[in-house]
Structure formats: structure tokens, C-alpha cells
Design a protein around this motif. Structure first.
Motif, PDB file in Angstrom:
ATOM      1  N   PHE A  23       0.827  -1.205   0.000  1.00 57.83           N
ATOM      2  CA  PHE A  23       0.000   0.000   0.000  1.00 57.83           C
ATOM      3  C   PHE A  23       0.863   1.258   0.000  1.00 57.83           C
ATOM      4  N   ARG A  24       1.907   1.254   0.807  1.00 59.34           N
ATOM      5  CA  ARG A  24       2.782   2.434   0.874  1.00 59.34           C
ATOM      6  C   ARG A  24       3.451   2.703  -0.467  1.00 59.34           C
ATOM      7  N   TRP A  25       3.966   1.650  -1.095  1.00 59.18           N
ATOM      8  CA  TRP A  25       4.620   1.828  -2.392  1.00 59.18           C
ATOM      9  C   TRP A  25       3.626   2.267  -3.458  1.00 59.18           C
ATOM     10  N   THR A  26       2.423   1.727  -3.389  1.00 55.90           N
ATOM     11  CA  THR A  26       1.401   2.112  -4.363  1.00 55.90           C
ATOM     12  C   THR A  26       1.071   3.591  -4.239  1.00 55.90           C
ATOM     13  N   VAL A  27       0.867   4.061  -3.031  1.00 60.69           N
ATOM     14  CA  VAL A  27       0.544   5.473  -2.826  1.00 60.69           C
ATOM     15  C   VAL A  27       1.707   6.357  -3.252  1.00 60.69           C
ATOM     16  N   MET A  28       2.912   5.970  -2.913  1.00 67.13           N
ATOM     17  CA  MET A  28       4.069   6.787  -3.291  1.00 67.13           C
ATOM     18  C   MET A  28       4.253   6.843  -4.810  1.00 67.13           C
ATOM     19  N   LEU A  29       4.091   5.705  -5.482  1.00 62.09           N
ATOM     20  CA  LEU A  29       4.237   5.694  -6.936  1.00 62.09           C
ATOM     21  C   LEU A  29       3.122   6.469  -7.628  1.00 62.09           C
ATOM     22  N   LEU A  30       1.915   6.392  -7.094  1.00 64.61           N
ATOM     23  CA  LEU A  30       0.818   7.163  -7.663  1.00 64.61           C
ATOM     24  C   LEU A  30       1.049   8.665  -7.475  1.00 64.61           C
ATOM     25  N   LEU A  31       1.546   9.070  -6.320  1.00 58.25           N
ATOM     26  CA  LEU A  31       1.867  10.482  -6.103  1.00 58.25           C
ATOM     27  C   LEU A  31       2.966  10.957  -7.054  1.00 58.25           C
TER      28      LEU A  31
END
Length: 58
Positions: free
Chosen positions: A4-12
Motif C-alpha cells: 500500500f505504501r509503495w502504491t501510494v508513493m508511486l501514484l503520487l
């Protein structure tokens, strides 16, 4: 949780790149893509925090 953390960071990061392209080129499609990606980022973050809250409750 790490996913989840990586997904949010990559989306940002992707939204930031789209907005940078919009500023650089002035093409409205990059702004539109950035807003769509930002919307999905917010949904992913809400899902992340929802899972955290559910873990605390259960």
C-alpha cells in the motif's frame, strides 16, 4: 502494508510527473491524467488507512 505504501508513493510520483508535463507543455490532457491519478491515490490512501483502522478494532 508495504505494498500500500509503495502504491501510494508511486501514484503520487506519477501525478506529479503529469502535472509537471502540464506545466511544461500546457496540454490539458496531462492535467486531466494528473487529476485522475490523484483521485486514485486518495482512494488508495483511504484503503490503507481503512485497513489500519480495522486492524486496531479487531
Amino acid at each position: 502494508m508495504l505494498l500500500f505504501r509503495w502504491t501510494v508513493m508511486l501514484l503520487l510520483l506519477a501525478a506529479g510527473v503529469c502535472f509537471a508535463f502540464y506545466i511544461g507543455t500546457g496540454q490539458a490532457r496531462y492535467r486531466q491524467w494528473g487529476l485522475v491519478i490523484l483521485k486514485w491515490t486518495v482512494l488508495a490512501a483511504l484503503g490503507f488507512f481503512g485497513v489500519l483502522i480495522l486492524e486496531r478494532i479487531v
